[in-house]
Design an enzyme around this catalytic site. Sequence first.
Site, PDB file in Angstrom:
ATOM      1  N   SER A 157       1.683   7.589   4.110  1.00 53.94           N
ATOM      2  CA  SER A 157       1.655   8.971   4.487  1.00 53.94           C
ATOM      3  C   SER A 157       1.056   9.654   3.295  1.00 53.94           C
ATOM      4  O   SER A 157       1.592   9.390   2.253  1.00 53.94           O
ATOM      5  CB  SER A 157       3.209   9.519   5.008  1.00 53.94           C
ATOM      6  N   HIS A 212      -4.339  15.682   5.152  1.00 54.27           N
ATOM      7  CA  HIS A 212      -3.156  15.190   5.551  1.00 54.27           C
ATOM      8  C   HIS A 212      -3.564  13.946   6.121  1.00 54.27           C
ATOM      9  O   HIS A 212      -4.372  14.147   7.093  1.00 54.27           O
ATOM     10  CB  HIS A 212      -2.158  15.967   6.400  1.00 54.27           C
ATOM     11  N   ASN A 269      -1.644   9.949   8.019  1.00 54.07           N
ATOM     12  CA  ASN A 269      -0.673   8.892   7.727  1.00 54.07           C
ATOM     13  C   ASN A 269      -1.153   7.712   8.896  1.00 54.07           C
ATOM     14  O   ASN A 269      -1.796   8.056   9.798  1.00 54.07           O
ATOM     15  CB  ASN A 269       0.760   9.317   8.284  1.00 54.07           C
ATOM     16  N   TYR A 270      -0.902   6.326   8.565  1.00 56.37           N
ATOM     17  CA  TYR A 270      -1.223   5.479   9.399  1.00 56.37           C
ATOM     18  C   TYR A 270      -0.013   4.389   9.298  1.00 56.37           C
ATOM     19  O   TYR A 270       0.693   4.217   8.203  1.00 56.37           O
ATOM     20  CB  TYR A 270      -2.511   4.793   8.888  1.00 56.37           C
ATOM     21  N   ARG A 271       0.478   3.970  10.431  1.00 50.32           N
ATOM     22  CA  ARG A 271       1.574   3.194  10.420  1.00 50.32           C
ATOM     23  C   ARG A 271       1.516   2.147  11.691  1.00 50.32           C
ATOM     24  O   ARG A 271       0.919   2.143  12.345  1.00 50.32           O
ATOM     25  CB  ARG A 271       2.976   4.110  10.672  1.00 50.32           C
ATOM     26  N   GLU A 285      14.030  13.183   0.128  1.00 50.29           N
ATOM     27  CA  GLU A 285      12.869  13.985  -0.414  1.00 50.29           C
ATOM     28  C   GLU A 285      11.596  13.345  -0.180  1.00 50.29           C
ATOM     29  O   GLU A 285      10.616  14.325  -0.259  1.00 50.29           O
ATOM     30  CB  GLU A 285      13.105  13.680  -2.061  1.00 50.29           C
TER      31      GLU A 285
END
Lengths: 380, 380
Positions: free
Chosen positions: B171, B185, B187-189, B342
């Site tokens: 991410s 931005h 993200n890869y999951r 965080e």
Amino acid sequence: MTGESRVRVFPGVGLLLMAVSLAAHSASGSRYDVNSDRPGHQPEKYYWRPGPPIKNNDGTWTFQPRTSIGEPMPDMPTRMERMIRKVQFRLVKALEAQETGGKKFQLHRTNRTKGSGESVMYVLQSGDVFEKAGVGVSVARHTLPPKIAQQMRARGKDVDEGSPFISVGISCIIHPRNPMVPAIHFNYRYFEVKGRNGSTQWWFGGGTDLTPYYLDEGDALAFHSTLKKICDKYEKGSYEKFKRNCDSYFTIAHRNETRGIGGIFFDDLTTPDQKLAFAFVKSCAKAVVPLYLPLVRKHKYYKWNSTERKWQLIRRGRYIEFNLIYDRGTKYGLQSTVTIIENVFMAAPPKAIWEYKYEPQAGSREADLMEVLRHPRDWA
Amino acid sequence: MTGESRVRVFPGVGLLLMAVSLAAHSASGSRYDVNSDRPGHQPEKYYWRPGPPIKNNDGTWTFQPRTSIGEPMPDMPTRMERMIRKVQFRLVKALEAQETGGKKFQLHRTNRTKGSGESVMYVLQSGDVFEKAGVGVSVARHTLPPKIAQQMRARGKDVDEGSPFISVGISCIIHPRNPMVPAIHFNYRYFEVKGRNGSTQWWFGGGTDLTPYYLDEGDALAFHSTLKKICDKYEKGSYEKFKRNCDSYFTIAHRNETRGIGGIFFDDLTTPDQKLAFAFVKSCAKAVVPLYLPLVRKHKYYKWNSTERKWQLIRRGRYIEFNLIYDRGTKYGLQSTVTIIENVFMAAPPKAIWEYKYEPQAGSREADLMEVLRHPRDWA
């Protein structure tokens, strides 16, 4: 001189009056009169004073007309609106008097779709003392959207999607520039809705809470003691309950800390009766100026450095986290169909920062504050 | 030299290896091997290279061991993790090379509770070019919390509260300082979960999207064209679908505008098979550097004034509104029991402002951007 003749002199009044007196809901056609349900009710004689004048942006004033002596007691939405308009007026004047650079509030008045109320919002931005301050009075007459009706039913109200309601409220958030001056938030509202069986349900809600960036124990004590006195007059033990409510409501669960040092917070208030509940809400709302102004006067000339400013901006980041993730008012605003979206974000801090893994140094004044935010104290 | 001997030389590796190889879920006791369900499956010979070295904050490097030649093909969580670690490493190096003041990323490595994965987060703050940039790889092995299981069932997954899962993802969010440089931005999951009847379900998800503050049509066109090329290789028509997904996902409903100018966005990707879906995700992730770095190089020396900076900060306010109110990733993070809080807020802009009723002037470059955010365009 009657109210009518004044309307002719100040044309702006007509619009305002229309909105205020349009208590008749367009959908139901019935007048919102909380007294009408009381058996044997006789119109009460009540000599009420006019609301405060409203200052327009061009420097002129809009006066609200004096009601003829001997007119019947106005209904609760009207009384609530009158009361919070006065509170709004006094607070706006008091805050302007604190501004060292002469910055003034700007009036943003919005009429909702015809007959569905209006919003009177005073906003001061980029002041020397107040970086952003907003005091808004909002009157909405509409029918409940599905989601809100569902939430109310979950809270035990006998309402349905499409039930006609009226809400009258004041909402205020003050973000001072100096990190030594705490931020304050309060809102007080009256809500009335026609239930499924035609009965009228009403309740008050609201609260006042303080968000310091640096803890001044004397201030915190004074703030809570005053609130306790007001609550004690209303009902013994209510302060303790409302303070607990406040701490629990203003919890930023994912951070395991509260937003500020609390105050009072209540909802669905109906006891012991409408008159006394209103009197309590009135005394809470009127207490804001004497609660907050001394803190501004005391701290506004304190010197502050970039570390303290940074800490304030980090805490303001937490402020917006709370508002967008947990706050019921914001959620309500985003779901409601009569929302003025800018008013929902009026409460947003003027400026905020997020720093990855920022931790105050042990033993610092920032850490002292965190201690209180992680373990709320009984101040009074 | 084998992997084991290297572990002795660099003690930090042991920990990393342990986390990576601890694919056995503590609750189920079964090893996560996606191949194990395939009838007649023979371990595939696969000569794979070591992952990239990890730079520690003290300037030393942690090397990942080389797997012995001839070792069987690792399972998909391991392959995914290797791939995204490489992407992370290259991006971190590429971004550091752009910094004019020599600012470096800091490594924040967190081991979750024993055996439940780890997070490797690189964060650069207060750079000259990048005001805040975070690239995080996260591996989590745990059991589904009730809410998340419920949401997955609503999406048609055969899972239950407590089903063991493994998620491996990268991410990243980059907030440049110069308002002329867009934020990006991605993200890869990869997600794998043991269903109720013991079967393994897996899917890929992710996307890349661009958030400019000032629109450069050439940039937008190039950005979307490159994504289209990658998608076309995977499946004809997929770009159009993923672009629509992206615009619809990144909509700030209460503002009636999108967060940025879009890109691609997909979830629950399982077609045509695991190998090809992985290949697609890999090409998307590897494309980030060539997609974004040219934009940084092109715009980072552009001059900007306070009006442009203000506009950037206002748009960043919208960014956090989206993330906290709508973003599924943030919601997931706040609900998950293995969250490092965080890391959820790593995506938060370094600084944001809210101004009451700010409206760009008609005909201005700010208004031009709003036009595109209100009416998303088909760029490619």
